[in-house]
Scaffold this active site. Structure first.
Site, PDB file in Angstrom:
ATOM      1  N   ASP A 141     124.268  72.913   4.654  1.00 31.97           N
ATOM      2  CA  ASP A 141     125.029  71.859   4.133  1.00 31.97           C
ATOM      3  C   ASP A 141     124.133  70.752   3.230  1.00 31.97           C
ATOM      4  OD1 ASP A 141     123.432  71.522   6.733  1.00 31.97           O
ATOM      5  OD2 ASP A 141     124.290  69.448   6.968  1.00 31.97           O
TER       6      ASP A 141
ATOM      7  N   GLU B 212     123.796  70.771   9.614  1.00 30.21           N
ATOM      8  CA  GLU B 212     122.409  70.292  10.089  1.00 30.21           C
ATOM      9  C   GLU B 212     122.095  69.079   9.921  1.00 30.21           C
ATOM     10  OE1 GLU B 212     118.654  69.703  11.021  1.00 30.21           O
ATOM     11  OE2 GLU B 212     119.487  69.265   8.891  1.00 30.21           O
ATOM     12  N   GLU B 213     122.595  68.276   9.080  1.00 29.32           N
ATOM     13  CA  GLU B 213     122.248  67.022   8.443  1.00 29.32           C
ATOM     14  C   GLU B 213     122.768  66.069   9.700  1.00 29.32           C
ATOM     15  OE1 GLU B 213     120.129  65.975   6.786  1.00 29.32           O
ATOM     16  OE2 GLU B 213     119.897  67.510   5.242  1.00 29.32           O
TER      17      GLU B 213
ATOM     18  N   HIS C 108     115.832  63.969   0.727  1.00 29.65           N
ATOM     19  CA  HIS C 108     117.072  62.964   0.778  1.00 29.65           C
ATOM     20  C   HIS C 108     116.588  62.090  -0.345  1.00 29.65           C
ATOM     21  CE1 HIS C 108     118.039  63.732   5.347  1.00 29.65           C
ATOM     22  NE2 HIS C 108     117.590  64.868   4.754  1.00 29.65           N
TER      23      HIS C 108
HETATM   24 NI    NI Z   1     116.729  69.565   5.687  1.00 27.89          NI
END
Ligand code: NI
Length: 388
Positions: A81, A138-139, A360
């Site tokens: 993701d 996962e996020e 990020h």
């Molecule tokens: Ni990651």
């Protein structure tokens, strides 16, 4: 044994897969295009079994070695993701979808495991079964937990499980892991202060939730400095403070939101207890009421010592001993591979993404130069854990 030659020769092909994934990022469980592309490739490589729809949109690929008398089964996980943010790299393969971006390199993680799948399907130079776990969400959303809850470990008899994540700032070809906690438990904190609004010029007739919230923010700093053993680790960050609608109105309520991070169950329990006590006690001291909610998120990513040492030894085979840190300091980020490590022994490994923007960040991109060593790590992990 260095990077596998055959894998080094696949770099261009794997780079093309990775950049295609990068152009079409998808969020959380809505990774339909990505999962379909993964499943198609696994089938084309000749995996013995390809099963989509595990943990909602996860994909499992199974590759049997040329022998499997050993009965060994090793699981390897990649996340698929992306993040809801706008990419500013300006690269040719930049995201084509506004507001979505592979800013954590999960496109790279997926491509690495696909590369390993292709190599392992061709060579099958091991005695056992490799189970490839491509997970969504996962996020946020706990896709790793969803796959475990869907019975992925029992259904394919996975005995050990490994995961990898790129790290900007670590040189290409380097690896790092450690025994014990490697990433933190990541829990959410929400505090609602219910006070008494009024005219800003008549504060004596009101109970000011902004003042109370400010005292709570300050008092929370005492948890890490005065409640946590100095040799343990904890983070309490209140990151949102919402109150008020006008410069001359004392509001009725205020809301604080943040995160708490810890590396052991004892510290985690203590953080929960103290955050609630401080929020509610401080509000009560001023004659108001606070409701504090501590919501548990991903647990600690707890490596198992034997598997962490094994992963480090495989990384040393690929890159050389001086490129591997087998006792890296934990970081206070969270990772939902933790649920897989609760289900089976295993280890998480960082690998170098070179000198790039941090994960990020809108200028981040996975470094394709990490492909030969990253794919070789997966391949050699299987061949070493289950020698033919
Ligand atoms: Ni990651």
């Amino acid at each position: 044994m260095p990077v596998v030659n055959r894998i080094a020769g696949m770099k261009e092909e794997i780079t093309a897969w990775r950049r295609d994934l990068h152009e079409y990022p998808e969020l959380s469980y809505d990774v339909h295009r990505t999962a379909a592309s993964v499943a198609d490739k696994l089938k084309a490589f000749g995996c013995d079994e390809v099963v989509p729809g595990i943990g909602r949109t996860g994909v499992v690929g199974v590759i049997k070695g040329k022998r499997h008398a050993s009965g060994k089964v090793i699981g390897m996980r990649a996340d698929m993701d992306a993040l809801p943010m706008h990419e500013i790299t300006g690269l040719l393969h930049a995201s084509k979808i506004a507001g979505k971006m592979h800013a954590c390199g999960h496109d790279g993680h997926t491509a690495l495991l696909l590369g390993a799948a292709k190599y392992l399907c061709e060579t099958r130079n091991f005695d056992g079964t490799a189970v490839l776990l491509f997970q969504p969400a996962e996020e946020n959303g706990g896709g790793g937990k969803a796959m475990v809850d869907d019975g992925v470990m029992d259904r394919w008899g996975v005995q050990e499980v490994y995961g990898m994540h790129n790290q900007p700032g670590m040189a290409i070809g380097t690896f790092a892991t450690c025994p014990g906690p490697m990433l933190a438990a990541a829990d959410q904190v929400s505090i609602i202060i219910d006070a008494k609004g009024g005219h800003a010029a008549k504060p004596h007739l009101a109970i000011d939730p902004v003042l109370i919230g400010s005292h709570i923010v300050v008092a929370m700093q005492s948890i890490a400095s005065r409640n946590v053993n100095p040799l343990d680790s904890a983070v309490v960050s209140l990151c949102m403070f919402h109150a008020g609608t006008a410069g001359n109105v004392i509001p009725q309520t205020a809301e604080l939101t943040g995160t708490a991070r810890s590396l052991t169950p004892q510290v985690r329990d203590m953080l929960e207890k103290r955050i609630v006590e401080i929020a509610e006690g401080t509000a009560s001291m001023f004659g108001a009421r606070a409701t504090a909610t501590f919501t548990r998120g991903y647990p600690v990513t707890q490596n198992h010592a034997r598997q962490a040492a094994f992963a480090a030894s495989v990384a040393a085979q690929v890159s050389g001993k001086d490129m591997v840190n087998d006792n890296v300091r934990p970081v206070m980020g969270g990772e939902d591979f933790s649920y897989m490590l609760e289900a089976r022994p295993g280890a998480f490994v960082f690998f170098g993404n070179g000198d790039t923007a941090s994960v990020h960040h809108p200028a981040y991109d996975f470094n394709d130069d990490a492909i030969p060593s990253g794919v070789s790590f997966w391949a050699r992990l299987v061949e070493t854990a289950m020698p033919a």
